[in-house]
Write an enzyme that holds these catalytic residues in place. Sequence first.
Site, short mmCIF file in Angstrom:
data_model
loop_
_atom_site.label_atom_id
_atom_site.label_comp_id
_atom_site.label_asym_id
_atom_site.label_seq_id
_atom_site.Cartn_x
_atom_site.Cartn_y
_atom_site.Cartn_z
N THR A 131 15.90 41.30 28.15
CA THR A 131 15.38 40.51 27.34
C THR A 131 14.60 41.39 26.15
OG1 THR A 131 13.38 39.21 26.72
CG2 THR A 131 13.28 40.19 28.59
N ASP A 160 7.88 57.30 30.99
CA ASP A 160 9.16 57.33 30.17
C ASP A 160 8.75 57.76 28.92
OD1 ASP A 160 10.94 57.26 32.29
OD2 ASP A 160 11.73 55.28 31.48
N GLY A 209 17.96 50.76 36.61
CA GLY A 209 18.33 50.33 35.31
C GLY A 209 19.67 50.42 34.93
N ALA A 210 20.19 50.62 33.69
CA ALA A 210 21.27 50.78 33.17
C ALA A 210 21.89 52.25 33.35
CB ALA A 210 21.63 50.05 31.96
N LYS A 231 7.65 48.28 27.74
CA LYS A 231 7.87 47.05 28.12
C LYS A 231 7.39 46.92 29.63
CE LYS A 231 12.08 49.14 29.40
NZ LYS A 231 13.67 49.50 29.17
N ASP A 244 10.30 52.12 23.60
CA ASP A 244 10.61 51.06 24.53
C ASP A 244 9.42 50.55 25.27
OD1 ASP A 244 12.40 49.18 25.63
OD2 ASP A 244 13.45 50.72 26.72
N GLY A 255 13.33 51.72 41.29
CA GLY A 255 13.47 51.00 40.27
C GLY A 255 15.01 51.24 39.73
N LYS A 297 13.62 60.30 39.11
CA LYS A 297 14.42 59.43 38.09
C LYS A 297 15.79 60.20 38.05
CE LYS A 297 14.37 57.38 33.66
NZ LYS A 297 13.39 56.69 32.88
N ASN A 337 7.75 49.93 32.35
CA ASN A 337 7.12 51.21 31.73
C ASN A 337 5.74 51.16 32.02
OD1 ASN A 337 9.70 52.24 31.28
ND2 ASN A 337 9.80 51.46 29.27
#
Length: 307
Positions: free
Chosen positions: A192, A170, A39-40, A154, A152, A37, A59, A157
Site C-alpha cells: 500500500t 532502516d 520484504g521484497a 511506514k 520510506d 520480518g 537484515k 519501520n
Amino acid sequence: MPEIKDDSGDILPAAAEIPTAMEQVLFGKYEVGKLLGYGAFAKVYHARNLRTGQSVAIKSVSKQKVLKGGLTAHVKREISIMRRLGHPHIVRLLEVMATKRRIYFVLEFAKGGELFAKVAKGRFSEDLSRRYFQQLISAIGYCHSRGVFHRDLKPENLLLDENWDLKVTDFGLSALADQIRPDGLLHTLCGTPAYVAPEVLAKKGYDGAKIDVWSCGIILYVLNAGYLPFNDTNLMVMYRKIYKGEFRCPKWTSPELKRFLSRLLDTNPSTRITVEQIINDPWFKKDYKHIQTSSDDLLFDFKVDDD
Ligand code: ADE
C-alpha cells in the site's frame, strides 16, 4: 571478509524452513534465530552474539539486486552514513558483513516489536500520539541535519525498544529498498502506498525532507485515529484521495491537532510545514522535555513522559 557457503545465496532457504546447523551460525559470531520480518528484497532475523549474548537483528540483502539496480555506490554511501548515525530513537547499524551473494546488516534489536501492532489494537490518546510523534521527529530531524532522508517511513519501520520508546529503523537504507524494486514505486510490505507523499506518486521528483514530513503526518494521524486518512481498497481511488489531500479527523481529535495535521498533510511540498517549524509548533511543544543525548544531538532534543 570471511565467507559462509550458502548455495541458495541466503542465510535461510525460505521463511518457514528450519535452518541447518551451519546456517544458524553467521561468521561464527552470531547464532541466527527466528525470522522477524520479510520484504521484497530482504529478510530480517533475530540473532545472538555468541560472545556477548547481545540480541541483534540481522537484515539479509541480495547483492544481485543491488548490482542490477546499479546501486553499489549508493549502498556503500548509505552504509557509511548509517554507521555514523547515533540517536536514541534510531536503530543503530552495528556492523555490516558480506558473502559473495549477500550483504548482512547487523542492527540493534528492538525488543518491543512494531509500534503499529499496538495501534492495531485500538488507537492512542492524543498525549501518547504526541509522545511518539516527538520521538519520531527527533529522529527525523537529527538525520535531516546530517543530510540523510528516510524516504520510506511506514509502520514496519517504527519499532519499540524494551522501554516502549520508539526506534526508527532502516534510515538511509530504505531508499535502496525502493529503488531496487521492479516498478520503482514506494511500497509498504503489503503493497500500500498509503504513507507516500503526493509528489512521489506524481513522479515529479521530490525533496527527501518534505516527503518524510508527509509520512510523519500520516503516521501521526494513524496514531490518533487508529486508521488511515487516505484509504481505499482500489489503489487508484486511494491515489486520488492522496492527491486531493482532503481528510476528516475523528471526533476526538482536538482542534489544535487538526490544525497541525493540516500543516503536515499539505499536498503542496513548498508550503508544507518543515521540521524546524514542527519543533516550534505549540501542539508539538506541549510537555516537551529536554533530554541530553550526546553533545551534538542537542539540536533535536526530545521529550518523554514521566509516567
Ligand atoms: N524487525 C526489523 N528490524 C528489527 C529490529 N532491528 N529489531 C527488531 N525487529 C526488527
